[in-house]
Structures are given as C-alpha cells and as structure tokens.
Design an enzyme around this catalytic site. Sequence first.
Site, PDB file in Angstrom:
ATOM      1  N   GLY A  16      -4.650  75.358  16.424  1.00 44.56           N
ATOM      2  CA  GLY A  16      -4.229  76.752  16.656  1.00 44.56           C
ATOM      3  C   GLY A  16      -4.396  77.181  18.098  1.00 44.56           C
ATOM      4  O   GLY A  16      -4.896  78.277  18.374  1.00 44.56           O
ATOM      5  N   ALA A  17      -3.932  76.313  19.023  1.00 42.73           N
ATOM      6  CA  ALA A  17      -4.316  76.511  20.430  1.00 42.73           C
ATOM      7  C   ALA A  17      -3.181  76.953  21.352  1.00 42.73           C
ATOM      8  O   ALA A  17      -3.325  76.897  22.565  1.00 42.73           O
ATOM      9  CB  ALA A  17      -4.940  75.229  20.967  1.00 42.73           C
ATOM     10  N   ASP A  67       0.023  73.227   9.689  1.00 41.73           N
ATOM     11  CA  ASP A  67      -0.577  74.314   8.913  1.00 41.73           C
ATOM     12  C   ASP A  67      -1.893  73.768   8.359  1.00 41.73           C
ATOM     13  O   ASP A  67      -1.888  72.843   7.542  1.00 41.73           O
ATOM     14  CB  ASP A  67       0.375  74.710   7.777  1.00 41.73           C
ATOM     15  CG  ASP A  67      -0.179  75.843   6.926  1.00 41.73           C
ATOM     16  OD1 ASP A  67      -1.405  76.103   6.989  1.00 41.73           O
ATOM     17  OD2 ASP A  67       0.612  76.460   6.201  1.00 41.73           O
ATOM     18  N   VAL A  68      -3.017  74.325   8.815  1.00 36.47           N
ATOM     19  CA  VAL A  68      -4.318  73.748   8.423  1.00 36.47           C
ATOM     20  C   VAL A  68      -4.669  73.987   6.956  1.00 36.47           C
ATOM     21  O   VAL A  68      -5.658  73.466   6.464  1.00 36.47           O
ATOM     22  CB  VAL A  68      -5.485  74.230   9.337  1.00 36.47           C
ATOM     23  CG1 VAL A  68      -5.258  73.839  10.776  1.00 36.47           C
ATOM     24  CG2 VAL A  68      -5.757  75.720   9.178  1.00 36.47           C
ATOM     25  N   SER A 145     -18.099  83.064  14.288  1.00 33.49           N
ATOM     26  CA  SER A 145     -17.958  84.444  14.763  1.00 33.49           C
ATOM     27  C   SER A 145     -19.283  85.187  14.607  1.00 33.49           C
ATOM     28  O   SER A 145     -20.047  84.898  13.670  1.00 33.49           O
ATOM     29  CB  SER A 145     -16.889  85.165  13.939  1.00 33.49           C
ATOM     30  OG  SER A 145     -16.828  86.525  14.289  1.00 33.49           O
ATOM     31  N   TYR A 158     -13.153  88.223   6.068  1.00 29.30           N
ATOM     32  CA  TYR A 158     -13.271  87.464   7.324  1.00 29.30           C
ATOM     33  C   TYR A 158     -14.729  87.057   7.557  1.00 29.30           C
ATOM     34  O   TYR A 158     -15.029  85.881   7.825  1.00 29.30           O
ATOM     35  CB  TYR A 158     -12.739  88.313   8.494  1.00 29.30           C
ATOM     36  CG  TYR A 158     -13.014  87.707   9.853  1.00 29.30           C
ATOM     37  CD1 TYR A 158     -12.191  86.705  10.371  1.00 29.30           C
ATOM     38  CD2 TYR A 158     -14.102  88.132  10.630  1.00 29.30           C
ATOM     39  CE1 TYR A 158     -12.446  86.142  11.622  1.00 29.30           C
ATOM     40  CE2 TYR A 158     -14.354  87.578  11.873  1.00 29.30           C
ATOM     41  CZ  TYR A 158     -13.520  86.580  12.358  1.00 29.30           C
ATOM     42  OH  TYR A 158     -13.784  86.025  13.595  1.00 29.30           O
ATOM     43  N   ILE A 190     -14.736  89.752  22.444  1.00 32.48           N
ATOM     44  CA  ILE A 190     -14.070  89.057  23.552  1.00 32.48           C
ATOM     45  C   ILE A 190     -12.853  89.879  23.977  1.00 32.48           C
ATOM     46  O   ILE A 190     -12.018  90.243  23.139  1.00 32.48           O
ATOM     47  CB  ILE A 190     -13.604  87.633  23.136  1.00 32.48           C
ATOM     48  CG1 ILE A 190     -14.772  86.829  22.525  1.00 32.48           C
ATOM     49  CG2 ILE A 190     -12.977  86.905  24.324  1.00 32.48           C
ATOM     50  CD1 ILE A 190     -15.975  86.594  23.416  1.00 32.48           C
TER      51      ILE A 190
HETATM   52  N1  LIG Z   1     -10.802  86.651  19.754  1.00 33.45           N
HETATM   53  C1  LIG Z   1     -12.028  87.011  19.453  1.00 33.45           C
HETATM   54  O1  LIG Z   1     -12.528  88.024  19.960  1.00 33.45           O
HETATM   55  C2  LIG Z   1     -12.877  86.206  18.496  1.00 33.45           C
HETATM   56  C3  LIG Z   1     -14.138  86.687  18.102  1.00 33.45           C
HETATM   57  C4  LIG Z   1     -14.885  85.937  17.195  1.00 33.45           C
HETATM   58  C5  LIG Z   1     -14.421  84.722  16.729  1.00 33.45           C
HETATM   59  N2  LIG Z   1     -13.208  84.275  17.131  1.00 33.45           N
HETATM   60  C6  LIG Z   1     -12.730  82.990  16.608  1.00 33.45           C
HETATM   61  O2  LIG Z   1     -12.315  82.163  17.695  1.00 33.45           O
HETATM   62  C7  LIG Z   1     -11.132  81.429  17.331  1.00 33.45           C
HETATM   63  C8  LIG Z   1      -9.987  81.764  18.287  1.00 33.45           C
HETATM   64  O3  LIG Z   1      -9.813  83.172  18.332  1.00 33.45           O
HETATM   65  P1  LIG Z   1      -8.378  83.814  18.646  1.00 33.45           P
HETATM   66  O4  LIG Z   1      -8.568  85.284  18.618  1.00 33.45           O
HETATM   67  O5  LIG Z   1      -7.818  83.149  19.850  1.00 33.45           O
HETATM   68  O6  LIG Z   1      -7.598  83.331  17.333  1.00 33.45           O
HETATM   69  P2  LIG Z   1      -6.209  83.899  16.725  1.00 33.45           P
HETATM   70  O7  LIG Z   1      -5.329  84.282  17.856  1.00 33.45           O
HETATM   71  O8  LIG Z   1      -6.499  84.924  15.689  1.00 33.45           O
HETATM   72  O9  LIG Z   1      -5.675  82.604  15.969  1.00 33.45           O
HETATM   73  C9  LIG Z   1      -5.505  81.366  16.641  1.00 33.45           C
HETATM   74  C10 LIG Z   1      -4.349  80.622  16.074  1.00 33.45           C
HETATM   75  O10 LIG Z   1      -4.605  80.227  14.723  1.00 33.45           O
HETATM   76  C11 LIG Z   1      -3.368  79.783  14.244  1.00 33.45           C
HETATM   77  N3  LIG Z   1      -3.304  79.819  12.773  1.00 33.45           N
HETATM   78  C12 LIG Z   1      -3.440  80.847  11.916  1.00 33.45           C
HETATM   79  N4  LIG Z   1      -3.278  80.422  10.643  1.00 33.45           N
HETATM   80  C13 LIG Z   1      -3.024  79.080  10.707  1.00 33.45           C
HETATM   81  C14 LIG Z   1      -2.777  78.054   9.747  1.00 33.45           C
HETATM   82  N5  LIG Z   1      -2.731  78.298   8.426  1.00 33.45           N
HETATM   83  N6  LIG Z   1      -2.564  76.789  10.191  1.00 33.45           N
HETATM   84  C15 LIG Z   1      -2.598  76.514  11.501  1.00 33.45           C
HETATM   85  N7  LIG Z   1      -2.832  77.417  12.464  1.00 33.45           N
HETATM   86  C16 LIG Z   1      -3.041  78.697  12.058  1.00 33.45           C
HETATM   87  C17 LIG Z   1      -2.275  80.661  14.866  1.00 33.45           C
HETATM   88  O11 LIG Z   1      -1.279  79.761  15.366  1.00 33.45           O
HETATM   89  P3  LIG Z   1       0.270  80.199  15.632  1.00 33.45           P
HETATM   90  O12 LIG Z   1       0.201  81.324  16.632  1.00 33.45           O
HETATM   91  O13 LIG Z   1       0.881  78.958  16.176  1.00 33.45           O
HETATM   92  O14 LIG Z   1       0.835  80.617  14.302  1.00 33.45           O
HETATM   93  C18 LIG Z   1      -3.048  81.396  15.983  1.00 33.45           C
HETATM   94  O15 LIG Z   1      -2.379  81.407  17.219  1.00 33.45           O
HETATM   95  C19 LIG Z   1     -10.845  81.795  15.883  1.00 33.45           C
HETATM   96  O16 LIG Z   1     -11.443  80.861  15.017  1.00 33.45           O
HETATM   97  C20 LIG Z   1     -11.495  83.152  15.729  1.00 33.45           C
HETATM   98  O17 LIG Z   1     -11.843  83.472  14.403  1.00 33.45           O
HETATM   99  C21 LIG Z   1     -12.415  84.987  18.004  1.00 33.45           C
END
Ligand SMILES: NC(=O)c1ccc[n+]([C@@H]2O[C@H](COP(=O)([O-])OP(=O)(O)OC[C@H]3O[C@@H](n4cnc5c(N)ncnc54)[C@H](OP(=O)(O)O)[C@@H]3O)[C@@H](O)[C@H]2O)c1
Length: 246
Positions: A16-17, A67-68, A145, A158, A190
């Site tokens: 998901g990067a 798709d994970v 998280s 969540y 973040i």
């Molecule tokens: N951002 C924050 O403040 C924050 C805080 C705490 C924890 N985290 C954790 O850190 C990680 C990254 O955060 P983020 O905010 O960058 O994440 P995000 O944007 O919410 O999600 C990352 C990617 O996950 C992919 N995804 C969703 N469902 C999927 C599935 N079924 N199969 C494959 N890919 C899937 C999406 O890919 P596509 O776009 O290609 O569909 C999305 O771009 C996550 O695990 C999140 O829970 C983030």
Amino acid sequence: MTDKRLLSGKTVLVTGAAKRLGRAIALAAAAAGANVAITYRTSAREARALVAELANHDVEALAIRCDVTDEKNVSEMIKEVASELGAIDVLVNNAAIYETIDFEKITVAEWDDIFATNTRGPFLVSREALPYLKKRRGRIVNMGSLGGLRPWASHAHYCSSKAALHMLTQAMAKSLAPDIAVNTVAPGMIDLGEKSATAFMKKMAKQTPMLRNGTAADVAAAVMFFAAAPHFITGQIMLVDGGLGL
Ligand SMILES: NC(=O)c1ccc[n+]([C@@H]2O[C@H](COP(=O)([O-])OP(=O)(O)OC[C@H]3O[C@@H](n4cnc5c(N)ncnc54)[C@H](OP(=O)(O)O)[C@@H]3O)[C@@H](O)[C@H]2O)c1
C-alpha cells in the site's frame, strides 16, 4: 543524508505504498540503497510515478497491484517480487484502512473490512513471504497505531484492528524467532499536509509534549531503524508520537 550502505544489497517490500506514509518509507529504503517493491490497490498512476522516483536512487524498483485481503492475490504478488528482485529481506505491512464512524453506526461489513485489511492482511502477506524472509534472516515491520494502544471513541473498529496487529507482532516475533525479527511502528498524529485537517493538527500539536505533529520522515526513520536494527530487537511496538500517548 541517508547512508547508502544501510540497506544496500537488500530488498524491501512495502504494501500500500503508492502514496503518503508508504511512499515515504519506500523512498527512504531506496535512499538507503535497497531494491524496493511496492504494492498498490487502486493508486496505479501514483505507483508508476513512485517507481520512476525510486529508480533515480540507482536501485531496482517495481510496483505490483495487490489486494491484501485476497489470499491468491497475495500469494502471486509475493512470488512475483521474489522472482523479479531475487529475494525479500524486509517486509513492511503498511496497507490499511482508516475510518471515523460512531460506535453505534459501525456495520458488520465495515467491522469485517477493517479487520480483513488491517489485521488479516499483515498476517497473510507475512505468511506468504516467510520462506523468502527465512532464507535471508529477514525482518517484518508492521504499521500499527497509537490508536491500537489508546482508545479513540469514533474509531472502535480501527483501534481494535490495530491492537490486534500489535499482539500479532508479538506472537509472530516469538514464533518466527530466531529466523525473523518482527516489530511494529505505531504512529501518533502525523501531519501529511491535508488542508481539511489544518485546525485539528494545530490543536493536536499543542497537546503533544514535543509541541508538534509527526512527519512522514519521522515515521520512515523509525521503519528504517527496525529494517536495519540488530536482529536481537524483536517484538517491539515503537510509538512515533512526540509523547502524545504518555
Ligand atoms: N497517517 C497517519 O497519521 C497514521 C497514524 C497512525 C497509523 N498509521 C498507519 O500507517 C500506515 C500508513 O498510513 P497512511 O495514512 O499512509 O495509510 P492510508 O493512506 O490510509 O493507506 C495506505 C494504502 O493502503 C492501501 N490499501 C487499503 N486497502 C487495501 C487493500 N485491501 N489491499 C491493498 N492495499 C490496500 C491503499 O492503496 P491504494 O491507494 O493503492 O488503493 C492506500 O493508499 C497505515 O497502516 C496506517 O494505519 C497512519
């Protein structure tokens, strides 16, 4: 400047990067000299653009749709990464769903979806990657998280999915030792520059002991730590939250 030798000769897979934190982690891995595979589900254009950026670091890079939540899809993706890049040294389970829903409005489908992605996804991808990770005495980094350690009222599903992922990290660390080290990076607040979140981010920065919100670089640095840390460090949940959870 990142040390180019930190991960040179290693292969890092980040799920998901295509965007946001996963993108920052993939770029940090490439800057540290690793070959990088990323997966995406819907963000094909962003994934293609990122592959070009990663290749600027003189490393091999590829993007695969996955798709994970889909077992067959995950199995095929892992085989493709291993055959294209020759190995998997570090797996970063980053793909996730984040949703804000009041407790009484969470449907069974929403509950199941978040667990299928945030908890079962890392389990599935890790299980399929095991033979390759074992060969390289590899590492798994799960993205947890602060919400997996502290309850957030409008995120019950969540928070529960991330709390389960934290426990999965510890159970895997014990069962996969001594071959594979498994750790979690658990981000707090973040700031990814979203305009709609400006007022909320300002409020949260004031409540944070470090008096600011985290950045993608803060999170990527923590992932790089576990990617290159002594193998003896395993089963850890590292908060990247500026002290917000204290
Ligand atoms: N951002 C924050 O403040 C924050 C805080 C705490 C924890 N985290 C954790 O850190 C990680 C990254 O955060 P983020 O905010 O960058 O994440 P995000 O944007 O919410 O999600 C990352 C990617 O996950 C992919 N995804 C969703 N469902 C999927 C599935 N079924 N199969 C494959 N890919 C899937 C999406 O890919 P596509 O776009 O290609 O569909 C999305 O771009 C996550 O695990 C999140 O829970 C983030």
